[in-house]
Design an enzyme around this catalytic site. Structure first.
Site, PDB file in Angstrom:
ATOM      1  N   LYS A 122      46.031  44.989  76.377  1.00  0.00           N
ATOM      2  CA  LYS A 122      46.087  46.176  76.058  1.00  0.00           C
ATOM      3  C   LYS A 122      45.078  47.319  74.873  1.00  0.00           C
ATOM      4  CE  LYS A 122      49.834  43.272  73.186  1.00  0.00           C
ATOM      5  NZ  LYS A 122      50.413  43.320  72.207  1.00  0.00           N
ATOM      6  N   GLY A 130      43.183  38.067  65.321  1.00  0.00           N
ATOM      7  CA  GLY A 130      43.428  37.927  67.195  1.00  0.00           C
ATOM      8  C   GLY A 130      43.693  39.592  67.007  1.00  0.00           C
ATOM      9  N   ALA A 176      33.427  35.978  62.100  1.00  0.00           N
ATOM     10  CA  ALA A 176      33.337  36.938  62.743  1.00  0.00           C
ATOM     11  C   ALA A 176      34.240  37.775  63.365  1.00  0.00           C
ATOM     12  CB  ALA A 176      32.448  36.269  63.513  1.00  0.00           C
ATOM     13  N   GLY A 216      45.250  34.258  60.897  1.00  0.00           N
ATOM     14  CA  GLY A 216      44.901  34.734  61.772  1.00  0.00           C
ATOM     15  C   GLY A 216      43.950  35.726  61.801  1.00  0.00           C
TER      16      GLY A 216
END
Length: 284
Positions: free
Chosen positions: A69, A136, A162, A134
């Protein structure tokens, strides 16, 4: 409707599991697009630029899934504002001059299914509260969807600080205030208008038995296999509207269909084909 043969495909690695061909080919058949075909192509991110450069003029569009992506942005002559903001594109559309346009229908699809579930129904009078589990790639689309639904800030709950920090530029581009929270606070932070779980299969199972659901909370769980997840089952049992990753898979494909073909998507036929494929998979 008879048109010149055109081709489209979904790119990713692994890709054999993708149900996108089922959805798109059913749409072509229902719309009378004779000669159109949609396939799978296994393609790693590093391979994507050369693969796209080698495609002939018969290629109308490409769906891009993980891990390509971000690479999809690099091959486009023009990038939609939303794809630029989230730093990812799941859609490449061939333009008349042969160049590619990059877009992100994950975002528009997520807005579509969440609006149908009642999120943002009172906007702009009511600003929805949003928590994302999450940090991601799917979390990027979730941030953009939240912004479009009227949220001004989003809390992101993740195990790695992070990872949340990498979302800060995305939130800034979208005009959102981003608040990071540790995974230990996930239960308390589920008391919101919209809870979006983008974590992998099993990662949120531990929350299912301890979250005290507010019936007005909408849960979007990006997983669709297996379904329902324990988190989705517990939310549904509490009377919460629940949206699945399968709902998003259909919605983002509908958006791609329109851009690839230029004709309205036969959503009902596409949805029926997807449902049939899922039933067949369970029987097998």
């Amino acid at each position: 409707m008879t048109v010149a043969p055109r081709r489209a495909a979904v790119l990713g690695k692994p890709i054999a599991h993708s149900l996108s061909p089922v959805i798109h080919n059913a749409g072509y058949a229902a719309a009378g697009l004779a000669g159109w075909s949609y396939t799978r192509i296994e393609c790693a991110a590093a391979e994507l630029p050369d693969l796209v450069a080698g495609l002939g003029p018969e290629w109308a569009g490409l769906s891009v899934t993980m891990p390509g992506k971000e690479a999809a942005l690099t091959v486009a002559a023009e990038v939609s504002p939303v794809a630029a903001a989230v730093g990812a594109a799941n859609t490449l559309v061939r333009r008349p001059d042969g160049t590619w346009y990059a877009d992100n229908t994950d975002v528009t699809g997520m807005v579509d299914v969440l609006t149908s579930a009642g999120v943002g129904a009172n906007a702009p009078r009511v600003v929805p509260t949003v928590t994302v589990l999450g940090a991601g790639g799917t979390a990027r689309a979730a941030l953009a969807a939240a912004a479009r639904l009227g949220a001004t800030g989003v809390t992101v709950v993740a195990r790695r600080t992070a990872a949340v920090e990498e979302l800060v530029p995305v939130a800034t581009a979208l005009g959102l205030t981003l608040t990071a929270a540790p995974w230990a606070d996930a239960v308390a932070l589920a008391d919101v208008d919209l809870l979006i779980s983008t974590v992998p299969k099993g990662a949120a199972d531990e929350l299912a038995g301890v979250v005290r659901w507010r019936p007005t909370t909408v849960l979007f769980d990006a997983i669709y296999d297996p379904w329902p997840t324990p988190l989705a089952a517990s939310a549904a049992a509490a009377g919460c509207p629940v949206v699945s990753g399968l709902d998003l898979l259909l919605a983002q494909a509908v958006g791609q269909f329109v851009q690839f073909t230029g004709v309205p998507a036969p959503r009902a036929a596409m949805a029926a084909a997807l449902t049939a494929a899922r039933v067949a998979a369970r029987v097998d």
